[in-house]
Motif scaffolding. Structure first.
Motif, short mmCIF file in Angstrom:
data_model
loop_
_atom_site.label_atom_id
_atom_site.label_comp_id
_atom_site.label_asym_id
_atom_site.label_seq_id
_atom_site.Cartn_x
_atom_site.Cartn_y
_atom_site.Cartn_z
N SER A 32 -30.74 54.65 -19.21
CA SER A 32 -31.04 53.65 -20.24
C SER A 32 -30.58 54.07 -21.64
O SER A 32 -30.14 53.24 -22.42
CB SER A 32 -32.53 53.31 -20.25
OG SER A 32 -33.30 54.44 -20.62
N HIS A 33 -30.72 55.37 -21.98
CA HIS A 33 -30.25 55.82 -23.30
C HIS A 33 -30.18 57.35 -23.34
O HIS A 33 -30.64 58.02 -22.42
CB HIS A 33 -31.14 55.27 -24.42
CG HIS A 33 -32.57 55.72 -24.36
ND1 HIS A 33 -33.48 55.19 -23.48
CD2 HIS A 33 -33.25 56.64 -25.09
CE1 HIS A 33 -34.66 55.77 -23.66
NE2 HIS A 33 -34.55 56.66 -24.64
N ALA A 34 -29.61 57.85 -24.43
CA ALA A 34 -29.25 59.28 -24.49
C ALA A 34 -30.38 60.18 -24.98
O ALA A 34 -30.15 61.11 -25.75
CB ALA A 34 -28.01 59.46 -25.35
N HIS A 35 -31.63 59.92 -24.57
CA HIS A 35 -32.71 60.88 -24.83
C HIS A 35 -32.93 61.69 -23.56
O HIS A 35 -32.97 61.13 -22.46
CB HIS A 35 -34.01 60.15 -25.23
CG HIS A 35 -34.04 59.76 -26.68
ND1 HIS A 35 -34.75 58.68 -27.15
CD2 HIS A 35 -33.44 60.33 -27.77
CE1 HIS A 35 -34.58 58.60 -28.47
NE2 HIS A 35 -33.80 59.58 -28.87
N ILE A 36 -33.11 63.02 -23.74
CA ILE A 36 -33.22 63.95 -22.61
C ILE A 36 -34.28 63.50 -21.58
O ILE A 36 -34.10 63.68 -20.39
CB ILE A 36 -33.61 65.36 -23.12
CG1 ILE A 36 -32.59 65.88 -24.14
CG2 ILE A 36 -33.82 66.34 -21.98
CD1 ILE A 36 -31.41 66.58 -23.56
N ASP A 37 -35.39 62.94 -22.09
CA ASP A 37 -36.45 62.55 -21.15
C ASP A 37 -36.06 61.33 -20.32
O ASP A 37 -36.83 60.87 -19.47
CB ASP A 37 -37.79 62.33 -21.88
CG ASP A 37 -37.76 61.21 -22.89
OD1 ASP A 37 -36.68 60.94 -23.44
OD2 ASP A 37 -38.82 60.62 -23.16
N HIS A 38 -34.85 60.83 -20.52
CA HIS A 38 -34.35 59.72 -19.69
C HIS A 38 -33.10 60.08 -18.88
O HIS A 38 -32.81 59.43 -17.90
CB HIS A 38 -34.08 58.48 -20.57
CG HIS A 38 -35.35 57.83 -21.04
ND1 HIS A 38 -35.83 56.66 -20.51
CD2 HIS A 38 -36.26 58.25 -21.94
CE1 HIS A 38 -36.98 56.37 -21.09
NE2 HIS A 38 -37.27 57.32 -21.97
N TYR A 39 -32.36 61.11 -19.33
CA TYR A 39 -31.14 61.41 -18.56
C TYR A 39 -30.98 62.89 -18.19
O TYR A 39 -30.13 63.24 -17.37
CB TYR A 39 -29.88 60.96 -19.33
CG TYR A 39 -29.45 61.93 -20.41
CD1 TYR A 39 -29.91 61.80 -21.70
CD2 TYR A 39 -28.59 63.00 -20.12
CE1 TYR A 39 -29.53 62.69 -22.69
CE2 TYR A 39 -28.21 63.90 -21.10
CZ TYR A 39 -28.69 63.73 -22.39
OH TYR A 39 -28.33 64.63 -23.35
N ASP B 181 -33.62 47.71 -29.28
CA ASP B 181 -33.69 48.55 -30.48
C ASP B 181 -34.58 49.76 -30.19
O ASP B 181 -35.68 49.62 -29.65
CB ASP B 181 -34.28 47.73 -31.64
CG ASP B 181 -34.20 48.48 -32.96
OD1 ASP B 181 -33.32 49.35 -33.09
OD2 ASP B 181 -35.02 48.21 -33.86
N HIS B 182 -34.07 50.96 -30.52
CA HIS B 182 -34.81 52.20 -30.31
C HIS B 182 -34.29 53.18 -31.36
O HIS B 182 -33.43 52.81 -32.16
CB HIS B 182 -34.56 52.66 -28.85
CG HIS B 182 -35.33 53.88 -28.43
ND1 HIS B 182 -36.62 54.11 -28.78
CD2 HIS B 182 -34.96 54.94 -27.63
CE1 HIS B 182 -37.01 55.26 -28.26
NE2 HIS B 182 -36.02 55.79 -27.56
N SER B 183 -34.75 54.43 -31.33
CA SER B 183 -34.35 55.35 -32.40
C SER B 183 -33.03 56.06 -32.14
O SER B 183 -32.69 57.03 -32.81
CB SER B 183 -35.46 56.38 -32.62
OG SER B 183 -35.84 56.93 -31.38
N GLY C 274 -36.70 50.25 -20.57
CA GLY C 274 -36.27 51.51 -21.18
C GLY C 274 -37.24 51.79 -22.32
O GLY C 274 -38.40 51.38 -22.26
N ASP C 275 -36.81 52.45 -23.38
CA ASP C 275 -37.65 52.65 -24.58
C ASP C 275 -37.24 51.60 -25.61
O ASP C 275 -36.06 51.35 -25.80
CB ASP C 275 -37.41 54.04 -25.18
CG ASP C 275 -38.07 55.14 -24.37
OD1 ASP C 275 -38.82 54.82 -23.43
OD2 ASP C 275 -37.84 56.33 -24.68
N PHE C 276 -38.23 51.02 -26.28
CA PHE C 276 -37.87 49.96 -27.24
C PHE C 276 -38.85 49.91 -28.41
O PHE C 276 -39.94 50.46 -28.36
CB PHE C 276 -37.85 48.59 -26.55
CG PHE C 276 -39.23 48.06 -26.26
CD1 PHE C 276 -39.93 48.46 -25.14
CD2 PHE C 276 -39.84 47.15 -27.14
CE1 PHE C 276 -41.22 47.99 -24.90
CE2 PHE C 276 -41.12 46.68 -26.90
CZ PHE C 276 -41.82 47.10 -25.78
#
Ligand SMILES: [Zn+2]
Length: 483
Positions: free
Chosen positions: A99-106, A182-184, A204-206
């Protein structure tokens, strides 16, 4: 029958590892690092070695016990891992969607078998590539886009496909549509997934209070009326809503009230929205911006991303030279690898590279951006005037390790006579926005993920959305049937 396996990111913040299984097709939604589990058993100095990664992570529950999904080269040298997985379920996995490039997701894609293709947004690919290129350690867990086979030591590329909003990805019986949220971090996505006439949306995170909140609304439109909604609830217990413009107002006020002093701001490396805010504040106050080389490199690579507008920095920006090697700030001699190369390129382009002693002589001219806690030691060389502000513009510590890290930062601030100020707008939606998103989408079934407070989540959903059914996943019920 559509089934959902909650293998990570259920009852915890981050570490999302959800397996959606329909007929004989299966898709992972994220495969992130479960920080909360990992932290219980491992630290910087207590960690597995190459032949024990899988077995120790399986034993401790850092990664799920599923057969047929992990790197074969690691399994061959780690027989305890193979025996743990002998009796484990072996679902079919057609792909992993990030979903996005944060470690806790990929992050733990690094441990997946290269036979599993990975899908990610094109800018997510760029950001992960940036992180891989600029990380000093060549650890197994950093091997996401490439991996080095532990037996023949040959570097191989993973099968990675990229997507953009509006694409339709067909995998087995699934049709998956990524839609930006939208996320950080730029390029964050939610997904609307269809299988056998059933639809499920994954947020995902939003957030809905960021400068790009319209992206989350695009997702809401596309997800409206789905059968089931997997929704993140990091901040379900928080009602406070601080927006990016509140951060901008505070930063502006503090820069103005500290005329004649150096302003230092701690910002997360990939918080592009915050960097843009800082760039604007510097410009409006006639200050020059000093960026860490890593951040500058990221901004340079984001310039090549479609749909992302990197503000032009002109002559108003310089790059901080850390004191390394001989201590003489000699690019050829004192810096190595990607850092030397990047500094050289920036220098050739005419970007000013600036060292601590030079900043020291002209403190009132600058806003200094710091992106890592250890950068605070650079301030020891710069020697800011007493009472100079150190603005912490990152999330508050939310675990013991981060508390300890923060304490050290505060000790340095005290030692250097800095005044600590704080302002931050979160990457996650607060309670009101989460409930608004849920009620706008109007799914029949709601499944909370990425939250430590499912109780409260349940209570709020049953009060505000009496027509919806709340389903919990994880613990004694790791697999649920949808529809
Ligand atoms: Zn995130």
């Amino acid at each position: 029958m559509l089934r959902l396996w909650g293998l990570g990111g259920v009852g915890e913040i981050g570490g999302n590892k959800l397996l959606l299984e329909g007929g004989d097709s299966g898709v992972f939604l994220d495969f992130g690092v479960s920080m909360s589990v990992k932290r219980r058993f491992f630290s910087l100095h207590l960690r597995p070695r190459t032949p024990t990664y899988l077995s120790l992570y399986l034993m401790t529950g850092v990664i799920p016990r599923l057969g047929g999904i992990y790197r074969e080269d690691l399994l061959r040298i780690d027989s305890p891992a193979s025996s743990i997985l002998d009796k484990a379920p072996k679902p079919r996995v057609d792909a992993c969607i990030v979903s996005h490039a944060h470690i806790d997701h990929y992050g733990h894609v690094s441990l997946l078998s290269p036979n599993i293709p990975i899908y990610m947004g094109s800018t997510t690919h760029l950001l992960i590539k940036h992180r891989q290129e600029t990380s000093s350690q060549r650890e197994l867990e950093g091997q996401v886009l490439h991996y080095r086979d532990v037996e023949d030591n040959v570097e191989e590329e993973r099968r990675v496909a990229t997507f953009r909003t509006g694409d339709k990805i067909r995998l087995g019986g699934f049709t998956i549509r990524p839609i930006h949220v939208d996320h950080s971090i730029p390029a964050s996505y939610g997904f609307v997934i269809e299988w056998g006439g059933q639809t499920i949306a994954y947020t995902g995170d939003f957030r809905m209070h960021g400068p790009k909140s319209e992206l989350t609304w695009d997702f809401v439109e596309e997800a409206r009326g789905v059968d089931a909604l997997l929704v993140e609830g990091t901040r379900i217990g928080e009602v406070e809503r601080v927006e990016e413009r509140d951060v901008e107002r505070d930063l502006d006020k503090w820069v103005k009230s500290h005329e004649g002093k150096l302003v230092s701001i701690m910002v997360s490396e990939m918080d592009f929205d915050r960097l843009q805010t800082v760039i604007r504040v510097a410009e409006e106050n006639g200050r020059s911006l000093i960026l860490p080389v890593k951040v500058m490199k990221m901004l340079e690579s984001l310039k090549t991303a479609q749909g992302i507008k990197v503000p032009s920095l002109g002559d108003n920006v310089s790059v901080l030279l850390d004191r390394r090697g001989s201590g003489r700030y000699d690019i050829e001699r004192d810096y190595r690898g990607w850092m030397r190369k990047t500094l050289q390129q920036l220098h050739d382009k005419g970007v000013e590279l600036i060292s601590g002693p030079r900043i020291s002589k002209n403190q009132s001219k600058y806003i200094l951006v710091l992106s890592r806690p250890e950068s605070i030691t650079e301030l020891a060389w710069i020697k800011p005037e007493p009472g100079s502000p150190l603005i912490l513009s990152t999330s508050e510590p939310h675990n013991e390790e981060q508390e300890i890290e923060r304490e050290k930062l505060m000790n340095w601030a005290a030692l250097l006579g800095l005044k600590v100020l704080k302002c931050h707008a979160s990457g996650h939606a607060e309670q009101g926005s989460i409930l608004r998103l849920i009620s706008e989408i109007g799914a029949k079934t709601i499944i909370p993920i990425h939250t430590e407070d499912e109780e409260l989540f349940s209570k709020l959903v049953s009060t505000h959305m009496p027509g919806s059914r709340m389903m919990r996943i994880g613990g004694t019920q790791p697999i649920i049937t949808l529809g």
